[in-house]
Write a protein that holds these residues in place. Structure first.
Motif, PDB file in Angstrom:
ATOM      1  N   ALA A 275      41.719  22.553  53.001  1.00  0.00           N
ATOM      2  CA  ALA A 275      41.459  22.305  51.577  1.00  0.00           C
ATOM      3  C   ALA A 275      42.742  22.091  50.777  1.00  0.00           C
ATOM      4  O   ALA A 275      43.835  22.501  51.180  1.00  0.00           O
ATOM      5  CB  ALA A 275      40.679  23.469  50.988  1.00  0.00           C
ATOM      6  N   GLU A 276      42.585  21.486  49.622  1.00  0.00           N
ATOM      7  CA  GLU A 276      43.697  21.301  48.690  1.00  0.00           C
ATOM      8  C   GLU A 276      44.145  22.642  48.124  1.00  0.00           C
ATOM      9  O   GLU A 276      45.337  22.932  48.047  1.00  0.00           O
ATOM     10  CB  GLU A 276      43.243  20.380  47.545  1.00  0.00           C
ATOM     11  N   ARG A 277      43.162  23.458  47.714  1.00  0.00           N
ATOM     12  CA  ARG A 277      43.455  24.780  47.168  1.00  0.00           C
ATOM     13  C   ARG A 277      42.356  25.759  47.572  1.00  0.00           C
ATOM     14  O   ARG A 277      41.205  25.374  47.755  1.00  0.00           O
ATOM     15  CB  ARG A 277      43.503  24.753  45.627  1.00  0.00           C
ATOM     16  N   VAL A 278      42.721  27.034  47.659  1.00  0.00           N
ATOM     17  CA  VAL A 278      41.741  28.094  47.919  1.00  0.00           C
ATOM     18  C   VAL A 278      41.998  29.229  46.933  1.00  0.00           C
ATOM     19  O   VAL A 278      43.123  29.718  46.801  1.00  0.00           O
ATOM     20  CB  VAL A 278      41.840  28.636  49.368  1.00  0.00           C
ATOM     21  N   THR A 279      40.947  29.640  46.251  1.00  0.00           N
ATOM     22  CA  THR A 279      41.010  30.813  45.381  1.00  0.00           C
ATOM     23  C   THR A 279      40.078  31.861  45.960  1.00  0.00           C
ATOM     24  O   THR A 279      38.882  31.594  46.166  1.00  0.00           O
ATOM     25  CB  THR A 279      40.572  30.470  43.946  1.00  0.00           C
ATOM     26  N   ALA A 280      40.606  33.025  46.261  1.00  0.00           N
ATOM     27  CA  ALA A 280      39.817  34.097  46.864  1.00  0.00           C
ATOM     28  C   ALA A 280      39.536  35.184  45.831  1.00  0.00           C
ATOM     29  O   ALA A 280      40.428  35.581  45.083  1.00  0.00           O
ATOM     30  CB  ALA A 280      40.572  34.686  48.061  1.00  0.00           C
ATOM     31  N   VAL A 281      38.292  35.646  45.805  1.00  0.00           N
ATOM     32  CA  VAL A 281      37.883  36.715  44.888  1.00  0.00           C
ATOM     33  C   VAL A 281      37.624  37.963  45.715  1.00  0.00           C
ATOM     34  O   VAL A 281      36.724  37.987  46.556  1.00  0.00           O
ATOM     35  CB  VAL A 281      36.607  36.317  44.106  1.00  0.00           C
ATOM     36  N   GLU A 282      38.417  39.009  45.493  1.00  0.00           N
ATOM     37  CA  GLU A 282      38.322  40.236  46.301  1.00  0.00           C
ATOM     38  C   GLU A 282      38.255  41.455  45.390  1.00  0.00           C
ATOM     39  O   GLU A 282      39.087  41.630  44.509  1.00  0.00           O
ATOM     40  CB  GLU A 282      39.533  40.341  47.242  1.00  0.00           C
ATOM     41  N   ILE A 283      37.263  42.310  45.631  1.00  0.00           N
ATOM     42  CA  ILE A 283      37.074  43.507  44.811  1.00  0.00           C
ATOM     43  C   ILE A 283      37.903  44.686  45.317  1.00  0.00           C
ATOM     44  O   ILE A 283      38.341  45.532  44.536  1.00  0.00           O
ATOM     45  CB  ILE A 283      35.572  43.884  44.770  1.00  0.00           C
ATOM     46  N   ASP A 284      38.155  44.733  46.620  1.00  0.00           N
ATOM     47  CA  ASP A 284      38.817  45.885  47.236  1.00  0.00           C
ATOM     48  C   ASP A 284      40.311  45.897  46.889  1.00  0.00           C
ATOM     49  O   ASP A 284      41.022  44.913  47.104  1.00  0.00           O
ATOM     50  CB  ASP A 284      38.634  45.815  48.758  1.00  0.00           C
ATOM     51  N   ASP A 285      40.791  47.024  46.357  1.00  0.00           N
ATOM     52  CA  ASP A 285      42.180  47.119  45.905  1.00  0.00           C
ATOM     53  C   ASP A 285      43.182  46.856  47.024  1.00  0.00           C
ATOM     54  O   ASP A 285      44.142  46.096  46.859  1.00  0.00           O
ATOM     55  CB  ASP A 285      42.457  48.509  45.310  1.00  0.00           C
TER      56      ASP A 285
END
Length: 288
Positions: A74-84
């Motif tokens: 991919a061109e870009r990846v944004t990851a959403v993570e709740i765990d500190d």
């Protein structure tokens, strides 16, 4: 664009070493099962039809197995993570294993159900290994909040995959099926074995593909109004719609009036209706 090194993806030993170094023990509470097989994450990326110009959002990246495979393409990846702990460690993992792509990666440390905006360009694809306990609400929230997402591929518990992709008339057709179909064309896209996870879950997993509708469903009712009918119809799924929608309409007689006006038999059950038919019912609710 330079190609990543062949050993950039995480294998079983890498996952265990990373987890040990971070003191991470996968928790049932968050439905954490880390993918330890590079072939599987590459297969997910292929099945998701991730393209070189895609901006991908990933929910629940964990230690980064799928994240790295997405960054390969991919061109870009944004990851959403709740765990500190996991959120704190992921950027370093990306920088160490795929330094040439690190600038294409962004992390959002948050509960995906609360995310309203993402950094950088609008996402075009959603690819995620979703925790079993929040899979449906997270999926629906992301599709609703980010209309730019055209293609979605999620890995979920096999039974959840069946429900999401079910057609009217199926025994497992229900609220998730109808609501997902409001946004997208939905289908099963494969099965995933238990042995590609650590720890191995005691349930099977499935892939679900969702391709956003080119045109929204034509209706004068709002999404909220349509979803209210869906919720009411399946809250008592064994009952006829005349009975199941009595509370929603104000009375069984009012429900029957709305159903007849929508061209639907009052004796039908919710499991036989398409999302378009639910929308027609919503349009004919009498104002109080």
């Amino acid at each position: 664009m330079s190609s990543p090194t062949p050993d950039a993806l995480l294998g079983p030993a890498d996952v265990r070493e990373l987890a040990a170094a971070l003191g991470v023990r996968p928790t049932k509470q968050r439905g954490q099962n880390f993918v330890i097989d590079a072939n599987t994450v590459r297969r997910i990326v292929r099945t998701a039809d991730v393209r070189p110009d895609d901006v991908v959002v990933e929910v629940g990246p964990g230690l980064g197995s799928l994240t790295l495979a997405l960054l390969e393409v991919a061109e870009r990846v944004t990851a959403v993570e709740i765990d500190d702990v996991l959120a704190g460690a992921l950027p370093a993992t990306i920088a160490a294993r795929m330094p040439e792509r690190a600038e294409r990666f962004a992390l959002v440390h948050s509960d995906a159900l609360h995310v309203r905006e993402l950094p950088g360009p609008a996402p075009t694809a959603l690819v995620a290994n979703l925790p079993y306990n929040v899979a449906v609400p997270v999926l629906l929230h992301m599709l609703d909040t980010f209309p730019s997402i055209e293609r979605t591929l999620v890995m979920v518990q096999s039974e959840v995959a069946d429900r999401l992709a079910a057609a009217p008339g199926s025994k497992v057709y229900g609220v998730p099926s109808v609501k997902a179909n409001w946004y997208a064309e939905v289908k099963r896209a494969g099965a995933i074995g238990r042995n590609v996870f650590w720890p191995a879950p005691n349930v099977d997993s499935g892939l679900v593909s969702l391709v956003r509708r080119a045109e929204p469903i034509k209706t004068s009712a709002s999404k909220g109004e349509v979803f209210a009918v869906v919720d009411a119809a399946f809250a008592q799924r064994r009952k006829t719609l005349r009975a199941a929608l009595a509370g929603w309409a104000g009375s069984a007689a009012a429900a029957e009036t709305a159903l007849v006006a929508a061209g639907i038999s009052p004796q039908a059950r919710g499991e036989s209706l398409t999302v378009e038919e639910f929308a027609r019912i919503a349009e004919h609710r009498e104002s109080e």
